[in-house]
Enzyme design. Structure first.
Site, PDB file in Angstrom:
ATOM      1  N   ASP A   7       1.094  -1.263   0.119  1.00 38.59           N
ATOM      2  CA  ASP A   7      -0.031  -0.019  -0.078  1.00 38.59           C
ATOM      3  C   ASP A   7       0.850   1.251   0.000  1.00 38.59           C
ATOM      4  OD1 ASP A   7       0.739   0.444   2.694  1.00 38.59           O
ATOM      5  OD2 ASP A   7      -1.044   0.467   3.662  1.00 38.59           O
ATOM      6  N   CYS A  64       3.147  -3.191   4.004  1.00 41.84           N
ATOM      7  CA  CYS A  64       2.189  -1.790   4.340  1.00 41.84           C
ATOM      8  C   CYS A  64       3.097  -1.142   5.409  1.00 41.84           C
ATOM      9  CB  CYS A  64       0.773  -2.191   4.666  1.00 41.84           C
ATOM     10  SG  CYS A  64       0.767  -3.281   6.369  1.00 41.84           S
ATOM     11  N   THR A  66       2.951  -0.864   8.644  1.00 36.39           N
ATOM     12  CA  THR A  66       3.430  -1.655   9.646  1.00 36.39           C
ATOM     13  C   THR A  66       3.819  -3.109   9.192  1.00 36.39           C
ATOM     14  OG1 THR A  66       1.199  -2.155  10.238  1.00 36.39           O
ATOM     15  CG2 THR A  66       2.177  -0.301  11.538  1.00 36.39           C
ATOM     16  N   HIS A  97      10.116 -23.764   9.430  1.00 41.54           N
ATOM     17  CA  HIS A  97       8.854 -24.236  10.166  1.00 41.54           C
ATOM     18  C   HIS A  97       7.578 -24.280   9.677  1.00 41.54           C
ATOM     19  CE1 HIS A  97      11.501 -24.109  14.185  1.00 41.54           C
ATOM     20  NE2 HIS A  97      12.331 -24.514  13.174  1.00 41.54           N
ATOM     21  N   HIS A 133       6.509 -30.564  11.364  1.00 39.61           N
ATOM     22  CA  HIS A 133       6.164 -29.134  10.741  1.00 39.61           C
ATOM     23  C   HIS A 133       5.232 -29.342   9.866  1.00 39.61           C
ATOM     24  CE1 HIS A 133       8.919 -27.118  13.314  1.00 39.61           C
ATOM     25  NE2 HIS A 133       9.968 -27.592  12.547  1.00 39.61           N
TER      26      HIS A 133
END
Ligand code: RB5
Length: 143
Positions: A7, A64, A66, A97, A133
């Site tokens: 964004d 974005c 954050t 993992h 996993h």
């Protein structure tokens, strides 16, 4: 093929990452956005995830401000395992993992130097394939 999207909060970091991918000769498809005008991150998250779901791309990078909104959106899409990483340890662990297929980054959180190291770690680390996993990843998709 790598899918990449952002964004407005991630646009500047995406430009740095694209330069880095070009230097490494890594093929990508850029799903936007293409400038710093305000946009809605779910649009770009869903485009990148759709490319992975439809097998047009194997992995994705979403950015974005954050990394949070775009990773929350990505993780609601079927078959997508998005990992918000702020260091290389996280990027390595999530490939080993979780077999994460989307790397989420915060353009207002990490600088370009660190972000590109995280990208390299994410792209260059294979899934461990360990039975425990594999089992846990399968359980993610169960109701
Ligand atoms: C946009 O201002 C910002 O909210 C967005 O980039 C992101 O950080 C959301 O999680």
């Amino acid at each position: 093929m790598l899918a990449i999207g952002c964004d407005h909060g991630g646009f500047e970091l995406k430009q740095e990452i694209l330069k880095h991918l070009d230097e490494r000769g890594i093929a990508y498809k850029d799903f936007g956005c293409y400038d710093t005008d305000s946009v809605d991150y779910p649009v770009y998250a869903k485009e990148v995830c759709r490319a992975i779901q439809e097998k047009e791309c194997e992995k994705g990078i979403l950015i974005c401000g954050t990394g949070i909104g775009i990773s929350i959106t990505a993780n609601k899409q079927k078959g997508i395992r998005a990992a918000l990483c702020t260091d290389c340890f996280m990027a390595e662990a999530t490939r080993l993992h979780n077999d994460a297929n989307v790397l989420a980054l915060g353009g207002r959180v990490v600088g370009a130097g660190l972000a590109n190291k995280i990208v390299d770690t994410f792209l260059d680390t294979p899934f461990s394939g360990d039975e425990r996993h594999v089992r846990r990843i399968r359980m993610i998709e169960e109701d």
